[in-house]
Design an enzyme around this catalytic site. Structure first.
Site, PDB file in Angstrom:
ATOM      1  N   ILE A  79       1.113 -19.167 -29.665  1.00 20.95           N
ATOM      2  CA  ILE A  79       1.216 -17.710 -29.800  1.00 20.95           C
ATOM      3  C   ILE A  79       0.856 -17.282 -31.217  1.00 20.95           C
ATOM      4  CG2 ILE A  79       2.790 -15.738 -29.712  1.00 20.95           C
ATOM      5  CD1 ILE A  79       4.379 -17.310 -27.569  1.00 20.95           C
ATOM      6  N   GLY A  90       8.019 -19.814 -30.219  1.00 22.67           N
ATOM      7  CA  GLY A  90       8.103 -20.410 -28.889  1.00 22.67           C
ATOM      8  C   GLY A  90       8.805 -19.538 -27.871  1.00 22.67           C
ATOM      9  N   ARG A  91       8.993 -20.105 -26.690  1.00 24.96           N
ATOM     10  CA  ARG A  91       9.609 -19.387 -25.588  1.00 24.96           C
ATOM     11  C   ARG A  91      10.721 -20.230 -24.969  1.00 24.96           C
ATOM     12  NH1 ARG A  91       6.980 -14.907 -24.104  1.00 24.96           N
ATOM     13  NH2 ARG A  91       7.854 -14.950 -21.996  1.00 24.96           N
ATOM     14  N   ALA A 116       0.617 -20.954 -17.270  1.00 25.31           N
ATOM     15  CA  ALA A 116       0.445 -20.218 -16.019  1.00 25.31           C
ATOM     16  C   ALA A 116      -0.194 -21.089 -14.942  1.00 25.31           C
ATOM     17  CB  ALA A 116      -0.389 -18.964 -16.260  1.00 25.31           C
ATOM     18  N   HIS A 140     -29.299 -29.273 -20.977  1.00 31.07           N
ATOM     19  CA  HIS A 140     -29.715 -29.047 -22.368  1.00 31.07           C
ATOM     20  C   HIS A 140     -30.431 -27.699 -22.462  1.00 31.07           C
ATOM     21  CE1 HIS A 140     -31.137 -29.910 -26.407  1.00 31.07           C
ATOM     22  NE2 HIS A 140     -32.339 -29.457 -26.023  1.00 31.07           N
TER      23      HIS A 140
END
Length: 443
Positions: free
Chosen positions: A177, A259-260, A308, A430
């Site tokens: 995040i 963080g979560r 997710a 390529h």
């Protein structure tokens, strides 16, 4: 009576509802907020809208060869409006999906009464089912700091709701995040400082890759203060200690990006579930079934992978288990950080291999040696491809343009137990960035 009650209509809950209904099951799904959960409304999608616009702005600032005297203004309100339009369109798609036969959407908070009964908080109506899938997601974490400048401190959800840019932004935390917002707001012209407690950013990414990404962003003007512990947030200030010395930053806005943590539905104890604030609800890594038969925990709330796409994979696994179908063992989970340039990874880092005593071969390749990367002005980047001594690929970590696409290819190859030689035998178009992976295998 339903076959399945799902609590939470984020990526995992919606995928479970759709998959179950397509397989003939009757589903009741609860959601007290907006459909799509954190990912759609306050995470993945809105930040990627910003990341796209920020990348375009960054490209304009580089003034490509042959383009001179380029001038432009940034209309942040228009950027915010586009983000809101995208999320609204995707929510409407979920509304349509959850209106299909076999799915009942309950716009209310769910309370677990027992292991087969869920109550709607507002109406008191009871719903029963032999199976319950808990998909309540996660919420922003914070630090227990003395704060006097409350108006200047925001989490990622709050920052995404603002329609003006601060003159300066201090980001506490250099995880996914923090790094994404640092890259975005730097491109938008904001003075960005990142304060991180650890020695390096992005601890889940290979050290060499994380260090390279940090240095690229630092060259663009982002200030990184590593191995520093924030001790207080004042009115316009952030105080931290580093190497035993206390220092203070003057800032206009502070983003708490540490963080979560799992978000829980009330009544878990009533259902006999095992859980705690950090580990979430304990669930099997393959089926996501908890210790209580018939109750499943998917997505961020079980903390196996707070992603997710992991939630969606787990949703299908849980429903398949309910249908008594075969559930595949969990595959290595790819992940990406949508900074500019991107970083992405699948499988263990080199440091993790060393710590776990895994014998490995390491192959490296660089964006600066790739024709497409040079032609498009995206030559900053590095890739590390790890394989067992017999050549079987086990992981890949990279930073650079289109890293997420490269890692997705490697994730598929790992699932098929592909070797370095087999990868080297695969023709890559390529000129493409994907040739970097082929170069690593051939090195």
């Amino acid at each position: 009576m339903a076959d399945i009650i799902i609590i939470g209509a984020g990526p995992g809950g919606c995928r479970a509802a759709d998959y179950a209904a397509r397989n003939g099951l009757q589903v009741v799904i609860f959601e007290k907020d907006q459909l799509g959960g954190t990912c759609l409304n306050h995470g993945c999608i809105p930040t990627k809208c910003y990341a796209h616009d920020a990348e375009l702005i960054q490209q304009l600032r580089q003034q490509p060869a042959g383009i001179a005297n380029l001038a432009f203004d940034i209309d942040f309100k228009a950027i915010v409006a586009r983000k809101d339009a995208v999320t609204a369109q995707l929510r409407q798609g979920l509304e349509t999906m959850l209106a299909r036969p076999g799915i009942t959407l309950v716009r209310d908070r769910a309370l677990l009464r027992d292991n087969h009964t869920v109550v709607a908080e507002s109406t008191g109506q009871e719903y029963t089912a032999p199976n319950i899938i808990i998909a309540t997601g996660s919420e922003n974490n914070t630090l227990p700091l003395p704060v006097t400048g409350h108006d200047m401190v925001v989490d990622s959800t709050q920052l995404l709701s603002e329609d003006t840019l601060p003159l300066s932004l201090c980001i506490i935390g250099a995880g996914v995040i923090g790094m994404e917002f640092a890259s975005i707001y730097n491109a938008l012209g904001v003075e960005v400082t990142v304060v991180e407690y650890l020695k390096e950013c992005l601890p889940a990414i290979d050290d060499d890759i994380a260090r390279r990404l940090r240095k690229i962003l630092a060259q663009r003007g982002i200030t990184f203060i590593m191995q520093a512990a924030v001790t207080a947030i004042g009115d316009g200030t952030v105080t931290y200690t580093r190497k035993g010395k206390e220092e203070t930053l003057q800032v206009a806005k502070v983003l708490m990006a540490v963080g979560r943590k799992p978000r829980f539905s009330p009544g878990l104890d009533n259902a006999g579930l095992t859980w705690d604030a950090k580990r979430g609800i304990v669930a099997d890594s393959a089926t996501c079934e908890t210790a209580v038969s018939g109750i499943y925990a998917i997505g961020d709330v079980n903390t196996h992978h707070m992603l997710a796409h992991a939630a969606e994979q787990q949703a299908v696994a849980a429903v398949r288990h309910i249908l008594k179908e075969e559930v595949l063992l969990p595959a290595p989970m790819p992940a990406a950080i949508f900074t500019n340039p991107e970083a992405a990874a699948v499988g263990p880092s080199e440091e993790q291999c060393k710590a776990q005593g895994i014998d490995y071969i390491c192959k490296k390749a660089y964006w600066r040696a790739n024709g497409r990367a040079l032609a498009t002005g995206q030559s900053d980047g590095m890739l590390k491809l790890l394989a067992r001594p017999d050549g079987t690929i086990i992981s890949c970590h990279a930073c650079g343009s289109h890293s997420a696409d490269i890692i997705q290819e490697v994730a598929a190859l790992i699932c098929r137990q592909t070797t370095l030689q087999q990868l080297a035998d695969i023709t890559h178009i390529h000129p493409t960035i994907g040739e970097i992976l082929h170069s690593a295998a051939c090195s």
